[in-house]
Design a protein around this motif. Structure first.
Motif, PDB file in Angstrom:
ATOM      1  N   ARG A 197       0.831  -1.213   0.000  1.00  0.00           N
ATOM      2  CA  ARG A 197       0.000   0.000   0.000  1.00  0.00           C
ATOM      3  C   ARG A 197       0.861   1.256   0.000  1.00  0.00           C
ATOM      4  NH1 ARG A 197      -3.871  -1.517   4.892  1.00  0.00           N
ATOM      5  NH2 ARG A 197      -1.869  -2.383   5.542  1.00  0.00           N
ATOM      6  N   ASP A 215       3.471   3.903   1.911  1.00  0.00           N
ATOM      7  CA  ASP A 215       3.238   5.237   2.477  1.00  0.00           C
ATOM      8  C   ASP A 215       3.955   6.285   1.620  1.00  0.00           C
ATOM      9  OD1 ASP A 215       5.922   5.189   3.155  1.00  0.00           O
ATOM     10  OD2 ASP A 215       5.560   4.634   5.247  1.00  0.00           O
ATOM     11  N   ARG A 255      -3.446   1.882  -2.810  1.00  0.00           N
ATOM     12  CA  ARG A 255      -4.281   1.448  -1.685  1.00  0.00           C
ATOM     13  C   ARG A 255      -5.642   0.982  -2.106  1.00  0.00           C
ATOM     14  NH1 ARG A 255      -2.093   6.881   1.000  1.00  0.00           N
ATOM     15  NH2 ARG A 255       0.003   6.074   1.313  1.00  0.00           N
TER      16      ARG A 255
END
Lengths: 178, 328
Positions: free
Chosen positions: A146, A148, A178
């Motif tokens: 996902r 960051d 995401r």
């Protein structure tokens, strides 16, 4: 035979180049880079010439699904490879999710770097899904695909944007990740 | 760019034969450095022998934990390999500290080792440079040398070796497997790269036509406790200013054994043997780490504009060692 004279003439080779699923029989000068072949010979002008030294990422395309800088890739070496350019990302008339996200997040200003950003992001997300770490991935930790913001910024550092649209580029990629 | 003949042999012996048969021929790996140098006019081979099919792209984990890495393995694949990440984290970190995702997908292990300096004079054919154009002089000594060497350079050349990966391999004592005209042989790092002396045009001990076929990492169990720390002018995608690869074998309160190599400071990836000797048997303490760094730096001879590297190396070595032993 005069060696110098002979070698001053271009050396050409016959080959078949597969781009976005289409095979092109072409005669290439051995000096030709993939970027020049795409733009000047096949009229696929999506990949852009920025620095022509592998430093800006504007020429990024996918070779067998992996992102590379086409300005440093010799076309003659690619006869058994599959090339994907920005023109091949959409599924028919349906844009790639990253293309849609770039529009929604206003992830560009002049747009010159955008084809390279898109191809790079497609390759980068595949790398993350395959579990490839980056230098900001915690030591020995598994990769959270996902991603960051720090991961996206590090993994996309090979693509420069002189308009400075980075904030929205990161947001667009993050949405798809995401 | 001068026209060239392109060949792509399927095995190493054929590659050697093709290179030997053609004057002015060069091997081509990922092309990330060579194609650029050809475009800049620094290099002008008459034939390119593409060795990406002649060299293995496999990584084997040996029973003792050592690794055998085919010369054609791409930097990205090596960095992502589970055994590299787990057993030799300094190597994974060094690879991931270098270049960009695109370049790491292209660059090969052997090509990374043999890449040329990024000294601005070397890369500009209009400028004198003893490495690129032997006998023309070295303007870097009195010119732009902020990011050049403080150790190991000569009056003829003050360039630095640009590879991050090679710094980790130097610390690990990697063994380079070479196919030569007279047959296969090996070179143990740090012995692959050579100091410039009065022949800066020769970066390595390899003879013309020799082909790297693999890099072996001998088992080193304590390398699981290792780290690569790189300082550069921006957060990502920049060559090193100063870097350190370090591994420590802790026993009670002392350092039983260690490996330390430095990047960005010398014409070769620099094994810090004086620092290692100082550290072996020393108590785990910041003062020990500082003494080890200082022991290595007694040989430093900074140029006018790069004296900052001496303090930077000291700080980066100490920080890397503190991180490794878990002291904040």
């Amino acid at each position: 035979m005069n060696d110098d004279e002979d070698l001053s003439a271009p050396v050409t080779m016959e080959m078949r180049l597969s781009v976005n699923g289409i095979g092109y029989p072409i005669t290439v000068d051995t000096r030709e880079t993939l970027l020049d072949t795409l733009r000047e010979r096949l009229d696929l002008t999506g990949a852009k010439k920025g620095c022509d030294h592998g430093q800006c990422g504007a020429c990024t395309v996918l070779v067998d699904g992996r992102r590379v800088t086409s300005c440093l890739t010799l076309t003659v070496a690619l006869d058994d490879r599959e090339i994907t350019t920005v023109e091949g990302l959409a599924d028919g008339s349906v844009p790639h999710p990253l293309q849609t996200a770039f529009v929604r997040h206003d992830a560009l200003q002049c747009g010159y770097c955008t084809p390279g950003q898109l191809c790079s992001a497609v390759g980068m997300l595949a790398e993350a899904r395959a579990g490839w770490p980056s230098i900001v991935t915690a030591d020995g930790g598994s990769v959270d695909a996902r991603l960051d913001e720090a991961e996206i910024r590090e993994r996309m550092s090979g693509n420069l944007c002189r308009c400075g649209a980075y904030v929205n580029i990161v947001a667009a990629i993050a949405e798809v990740a995401r | 760019m001068r026209p060239f003949v392109y060949r792509r042999p399927g095995d190493a012996r054929t590659a050697l034969a093709e290179l030997a048969a053609e004057p002015g021929a060069m091997y081509l790996g990922g092309g990330t450095n060579l194609v650029d140098l050809m475009r800049l006019g620094v290099l002008a081979p008459r034939t390119l022998v593409d060795v990406t099919r002649a060299c293995s792209d496999a990584i084997e984990v040996r029973p003792d934990g050592g690794l055998w890495i085919g010369a054609g393995v791409r930097n990205a694949d090596l960095a992502a390999h589970p055994a590299v990440r787990r057993r030799y984290p300094m190597l994974a970190q060094a690879l991931l500290s270098g270049a960009s995702g695109q370049i790491r997908n292209m660059a090969t292990v052997a090509g990374n080792l043999l890449q040329r300096t990024r000294c601005a004079y070397f890369q500009d054919p209009s400028k004198p440079c003893n490495k690129a154009r032997p006998g023309t002089g070295c303007p870097a000594r009195a010119g732009d040398h902020r990011n050049l060497a403080i150790l190991g350079y000569s009056d003829f050349c003050v360039a630095t070796h640009p590879s991050d990966m090679a710094v980790a391999l130097t610390a690990l004592g990697a063994v380079v497997h070479v196919e030569g005209a007279a047959g296969p042989y090996t070179v143990r790092m740090p012995g692959l790269h050579r100091l410039p002396g009065d022949e800066p045009e020769r970066d390595t001990v390899l003879e013309p036509g020799d082909l790297i076929i693999a890099v072996e990492i001998p088992a080193l169990p304590y390398a699981a406790c290792s780290r690569y720390r790189k300082v550069r002018d921006r957060a990502s995608f920049a060559f090193t200013v100063v870097s350190v690869a370090a591994a420590v074998d802790k026993s009670g309160g002392t350092i039983r054994d260690c490996r330390i190599a430095l990047g960005g400071v010398a014409p070769v990836p620099w094994r810090a043997e004086r620092a290692e000797a100082e550290l072996r048997g020393a108590p785990i303490a910041e003062a020990s780490f500082r003494r080890a760094a200082d022991a290595e730096l007694t040989a430093a001879r900074p140029l006018t504009e790069n004296g900052f590297k001496v303090a930077l190396v000291r700080n980066v070595v100490v920080r890397a060692l503190l991180d490794l032993v878990g002291v904040s």
